[in-house]
Scaffold this active site. Structure first.
Site, PDB file in Angstrom:
ATOM      1  N   HIS A 134      16.231  14.074   5.511  1.00  0.00           N
ATOM      2  CA  HIS A 134      16.125  13.892   6.968  1.00  0.00           C
ATOM      3  C   HIS A 134      17.497  13.964   7.623  1.00  0.00           C
ATOM      4  O   HIS A 134      18.529  13.813   6.966  1.00  0.00           O
ATOM      5  CB  HIS A 134      15.492  12.540   7.300  1.00  0.00           C
ATOM      6  CG  HIS A 134      16.331  11.367   6.882  1.00  0.00           C
ATOM      7  ND1 HIS A 134      16.434  10.956   5.578  1.00  0.00           N
ATOM      8  CD2 HIS A 134      17.109  10.532   7.600  1.00  0.00           C
ATOM      9  CE1 HIS A 134      17.242   9.917   5.505  1.00  0.00           C
ATOM     10  NE2 HIS A 134      17.676   9.634   6.721  1.00  0.00           N
ATOM     11  N   ASP A 136      19.318  11.855  10.732  1.00  0.00           N
ATOM     12  CA  ASP A 136      19.030  10.538  11.311  1.00  0.00           C
ATOM     13  C   ASP A 136      18.465  10.628  12.734  1.00  0.00           C
ATOM     14  O   ASP A 136      19.060  11.274  13.615  1.00  0.00           O
ATOM     15  CB  ASP A 136      20.305   9.669  11.311  1.00  0.00           C
ATOM     16  CG  ASP A 136      20.686   9.240   9.901  1.00  0.00           C
ATOM     17  OD1 ASP A 136      19.773   9.006   9.084  1.00  0.00           O
ATOM     18  OD2 ASP A 136      21.891   9.166   9.612  1.00  0.00           O
ATOM     19  N   HIS A 179      20.306  14.742   4.996  1.00  0.00           N
ATOM     20  CA  HIS A 179      20.632  14.013   3.773  1.00  0.00           C
ATOM     21  C   HIS A 179      19.396  13.394   3.137  1.00  0.00           C
ATOM     22  O   HIS A 179      18.350  13.253   3.775  1.00  0.00           O
ATOM     23  CB  HIS A 179      21.698  12.944   4.035  1.00  0.00           C
ATOM     24  CG  HIS A 179      21.279  11.914   5.042  1.00  0.00           C
ATOM     25  ND1 HIS A 179      21.336  12.128   6.395  1.00  0.00           N
ATOM     26  CD2 HIS A 179      20.775  10.662   4.883  1.00  0.00           C
ATOM     27  CE1 HIS A 179      20.902  11.059   7.032  1.00  0.00           C
ATOM     28  NE2 HIS A 179      20.551  10.152   6.150  1.00  0.00           N
ATOM     29  N   ARG A 212      25.390   0.817   7.427  1.00  0.00           N
ATOM     30  CA  ARG A 212      25.605   2.067   8.150  1.00  0.00           C
ATOM     31  C   ARG A 212      25.867   1.809   9.628  1.00  0.00           C
ATOM     32  O   ARG A 212      25.258   0.928  10.224  1.00  0.00           O
ATOM     33  CB  ARG A 212      24.351   2.933   7.995  1.00  0.00           C
ATOM     34  CG  ARG A 212      24.523   4.383   8.391  1.00  0.00           C
ATOM     35  CD  ARG A 212      23.213   5.138   8.271  1.00  0.00           C
ATOM     36  NE  ARG A 212      22.359   4.869   9.420  1.00  0.00           N
ATOM     37  CZ  ARG A 212      21.093   5.289   9.537  1.00  0.00           C
ATOM     38  NH1 ARG A 212      20.536   5.995   8.560  1.00  0.00           N
ATOM     39  NH2 ARG A 212      20.388   5.016  10.613  1.00  0.00           N
TER      40      ARG A 212
HETATM   41  C1  SIN Z   1      20.456   7.000   5.017  1.00  0.00           C
HETATM   42  O1  SIN Z   1      19.438   7.662   4.869  1.00  0.00           O
HETATM   43  O2  SIN Z   1      21.046   6.967   6.099  1.00  0.00           O
HETATM   44  C2  SIN Z   1      21.015   6.209   3.872  1.00  0.00           C
HETATM   45  C3  SIN Z   1      21.419   7.040   2.724  1.00  0.00           C
HETATM   46  C4  SIN Z   1      21.578   6.219   1.482  1.00  0.00           C
HETATM   47  O3  SIN Z   1      21.095   5.072   1.408  1.00  0.00           O
HETATM   48  O4  SIN Z   1      22.183   6.719   0.543  1.00  0.00           O
END
Ligand code: SIN
Length: 314
Positions: A120, A122, A270, A287
């Protein structure tokens, strides 16, 4: 740019930080920097330039408090709330905790109901999805738990000219509802009901800083293509989703405690790790995300909001 990186020598620019590419199209590690302190302007400039070029940049050995994480992020833009659906982390509304403790999950449900992919970009359900995300690892599994990234620019460039011409004119409908095969918890459903976002974005997004075209088709939020029949839409999306995660467009990051990943949501997609649910390991990450602008397509047409408000600064 990385798409021509095969014909270029390794980094030659005199930089205030060291940039080591990790793959042909995406991903570079940056060293010679201390993220826990305010950065000199030339380092902010060079990190930003590396981010634009490599789509995701990684840092090692950067233990930070929540406050330092927020201050580091602010040097690159205004911060969104931690997450528009889930909120932030207590007294730090800008921090979104991403923690996975196997004991907190119903393991069998996780296996049986897991969606087919977690790739996805974000919050693309928002009219102005976050420009970038900055993730720091605190508790890191000894193995497993890697994050993968793919370059949507490399994916776009690798389509045939005919297909590029076709997708250039299309628009996708993005929605933040859970995938149908996931029977998410009642609490989650209530939150999503309250905070449903639906937006129509160009399927090919022109990057506002580099001018590159990106195949803006991250799977999780993108539900259909406007103007196509359901079957046409589904088949085209399946093809594009398979295409955009071809391994040659990707980089895979192995975390250590204190590692940081900083990615450009306008050019990358990602995949959070999925193997972690099959292990006993804990993983505690945090994050921040930077406020983004409204995407613009090849025809100059901006995205339109079908439901929900723009994401504003925390
Ligand atoms: C995310 O999807 O923003 C997190 C990625 C992760 O946990 O490695």
């Amino acid at each position: 740019m990385p798409s021509d990186a095969t014909s270029q020598a390794p980094e030659t620019m005199p930089l205030s930080v060291e940039v080591t590419p990790l793959a042909i199209h995406i991903g570079a590690e940056i060293s010679g920097v201390d993220l826990s302190r305010p950065l000199p302007p030339e380092q902010v400039r060079d990190i930003r330039a590396a981010l634009l070029k490599w789509k995701v940049v990684f840092f090692r050995d950067q233990p930070m408090t929540h406050r330092q994480h927020i201050e580091f992020s602010r040097q690159f833009g205004a911060l969104t709330p931690g997450h528009v659906v889930y909120g932030g982390d207590g007294e730090f509304p800008e921090i979104y905790p991403i923690t996975k403790h196997r004991t907190a999950n119903n393991f069998q449900d996780q296996v049986l109901l897991r969606p087919w992919t977690g790739w996805h970009t974000d919050l693309t359900a928002a009219i102005n999805p976050p420009m970038a995300s900055i993730l720091r690892g605190v508790i890191v599994p000894p193995y497993g738990g890697d994050t993968q990234f793919t370059s949507l620019v490399a994916a776009y460039n690798a389509l045939s000219p005919t297909m590029r011409g076709f997708v250039d004119g299309l628009r996708g409908i993005h929605r933040n509802a859970p995938p149908q095969e996931v029977k998410a918890g009642k609490e989650y459903e209530e939150l999503v009901q309250k905070r449903t976002l639906i937006s129509e974005h160009p399927l090919v997004r022109v990057h506002p800083e580099t001018g590159e075209r990106a195949l803006y088709a991250g799977p999780i939020h993108l539900k259909s293509i406007a103007g196509l029949s359901p079957r046409e839409s589904q088949v085209l999306l399946e093809m594009l989703w398979e295409h955009l995660v071809r391994t040659e467009f990707t980089v895979r990051f192995k975390w250590e405690p204190g590692s940081v990943a900083f990615w450009d949501n306008r050019a990358a997609c990602h995949l959070a790790p999925r193997d972690i649910f099959d292990s006993d390991f804990d993983r505690e990450f945090y994050r921040t995300t930077l406020v983004g602008d409204v995407p613009v397509g090849v025809d100059g047409k901006r995205s339109t909001s079908l439901q929900g408000d723009p994401i504003t600064a925390a």
